[in-house]
Scaffold this motif. Structure first.
Motif, mmCIF file in Angstrom:
data_model
loop_
_atom_site.group_PDB
_atom_site.id
_atom_site.type_symbol
_atom_site.label_atom_id
_atom_site.label_comp_id
_atom_site.label_asym_id
_atom_site.label_seq_id
_atom_site.Cartn_x
_atom_site.Cartn_y
_atom_site.Cartn_z
ATOM 1 N N ARG A 157 -7.389 5.241 -27.812
ATOM 2 C CA ARG A 157 -7.932 6.835 -27.588
ATOM 3 C C ARG A 157 -8.908 6.445 -26.327
ATOM 4 O O ARG A 157 -9.885 5.174 -26.204
ATOM 5 N N LEU A 158 -8.544 6.890 -24.979
ATOM 6 C CA LEU A 158 -8.994 6.412 -24.103
ATOM 7 C C LEU A 158 -10.711 7.809 -23.931
ATOM 8 O O LEU A 158 -10.478 9.202 -24.432
ATOM 9 N N GLN A 209 -9.651 9.805 -19.477
ATOM 10 C CA GLN A 209 -8.765 10.327 -19.640
ATOM 11 C C GLN A 209 -8.738 11.574 -18.853
ATOM 12 O O GLN A 209 -6.962 11.848 -18.424
ATOM 13 N N ARG A 210 -9.067 12.145 -18.370
ATOM 14 C CA ARG A 210 -9.032 13.631 -17.539
ATOM 15 C C ARG A 210 -8.518 13.023 -16.329
ATOM 16 O O ARG A 210 -7.872 13.387 -15.401
ATOM 17 N N VAL A 224 -6.780 10.563 -15.657
ATOM 18 C CA VAL A 224 -5.628 10.027 -16.054
ATOM 19 C C VAL A 224 -4.347 11.167 -15.679
ATOM 20 O O VAL A 224 -3.366 10.902 -15.066
ATOM 21 N N ASP A 225 -5.220 12.185 -16.283
ATOM 22 C CA ASP A 225 -3.964 13.275 -16.576
ATOM 23 C C ASP A 225 -4.488 14.247 -15.052
ATOM 24 O O ASP A 225 -3.325 14.714 -14.958
#
Length: 298
Positions: free
Chosen positions: A279-280, A285-286, A288-289
């Motif tokens: 889990r990032l 994660q934001r 990457v998205d």
């Protein structure tokens, strides 16, 4: 073995002043206490740190090695303090990004601006490395995310296709090739090439393609920075292959001609990579998205 910061600072002070007495004074320690700290440290490390002389002390090679690490530790502590203090000013995270020169010149700036505007409480640091160095930095935890050109060299990374670019050619305006709009790579090998430093992905690709053709890459000058390449091309010192984005911009600023590189391998894929994990972290994660939005669900 535990090393306390007071003793390490004392060693640094003695190395700088070449005197245990002055080093002790600088660190506000009694001379006897300072001497004991140095002796205890030498005993724990099993090496002599200073050679006692009539007019002070001289650091040994072991001491010089230790001092290098102490200075590095001080730099890390300063960075740690600066970053933690930022939280008091409203900063909520720090994102360390490594990217190759092509990505920084072609596609990354606009996306960093968009991400920063959407996440003003996240501090971003960006380091310019070769694609191989980017992957190593991410795999070893020195960067949170990396942008680089294929191929993937480290299986510890999880990657996404981020952007595509195309290599182009710059030649002097009065060059023999300037009458053309497109050029094959083999034609460039008849001339001196100006390129980036060894290890840069485009430079390695050209070297491989030249070998495949049974030719030699005449890398006359290698520099750091696309603007330096463009200026050297303008001066007539050679021709250059570089990412299309900066090449097009330089063709408007410098007295050079932009040519298309008529090769399939001129198309380059930029990848976004992070260390593979279950889990990032939320900030990562934001990011990457933001750069690689997930496909909408059907």
């Amino acid at each position: 073995m535990r090393l306390d910061l007071t003793t390490l600072n004392l060693v640094l002070a003695i190395e700088q002043t070449r005197s245990i007495t002055r080093g002790a004074q600088q660190e506000h320690l009694a001379l006897a206490a300072a001497s004991k700290r140095v002796s205890d440290l030498e005993a724990r490390l099993g090496v002599q740190l200073f050679e006692r002389r009539s007019r002070g002390v001289e650091p040994t090679e072991a001491c010089r090695a230790l001092v290098r690490h102490i200075r590095s530790l001080h730099a890390s502590l300063h960075a740690l303090e600066s970053e933690v203090v930022e939280f008091a000013r409203g900063i909520k995270g720090h994102l360390r990004i490594a990217a190759n020169s092509g990505a920084i010149a072609e596609c990354l700036p606009a996306d960093l601006v968009a991400f920063s505007q959407g996440h003003p409480q996240i501090r971003i640091s960006l380091e310019d490395l070769t694609s191989a160095e980017v992957q190593a930095a991410v795999a070893e935890g020195r960067a949170d995310a990396g942008v680089f050109t294929a191929p993937l060299l480290d299986s510890r990374l999880q990657t996404w296709s981020y952007a595509r670019g195309r290599l182009a050619v710059l030649v002097p305006k009065r060059h023999a090739l300037a009458a053309q709009d497109r050029v094959r790579f083999a034609d460039l090998l008849d001339y001196d090439l100006i390129g980036l430093h060894a290890g840069a992905s485009a430079q390695e690709m050209m070297r491989q393609q030249a070998q495949a053709l049974g030719r030699t890459l005449n890398a006359r000058i290698q520099v750091r920075g696309f603007d330096a390449i463009a200026q050297l091309v303008e001066a007539g010192l050679g021709v250059a292959v570089l990412p299309g984005g900066p090449a097009e911009r330089f063709s408007r600023v410098f007295d050079v001609k932009l040519l298309a590189l008529d090769e399939d391998w001129a198309v380059r894929e930029y990848c976004l990579g992070v260390l593979r994990q279950e889990r990032l972290p939320a900030v990562l994660q934001r990011f990457v998205d933001s750069l690689c939005p997930p496909a909408p669900k059907a």
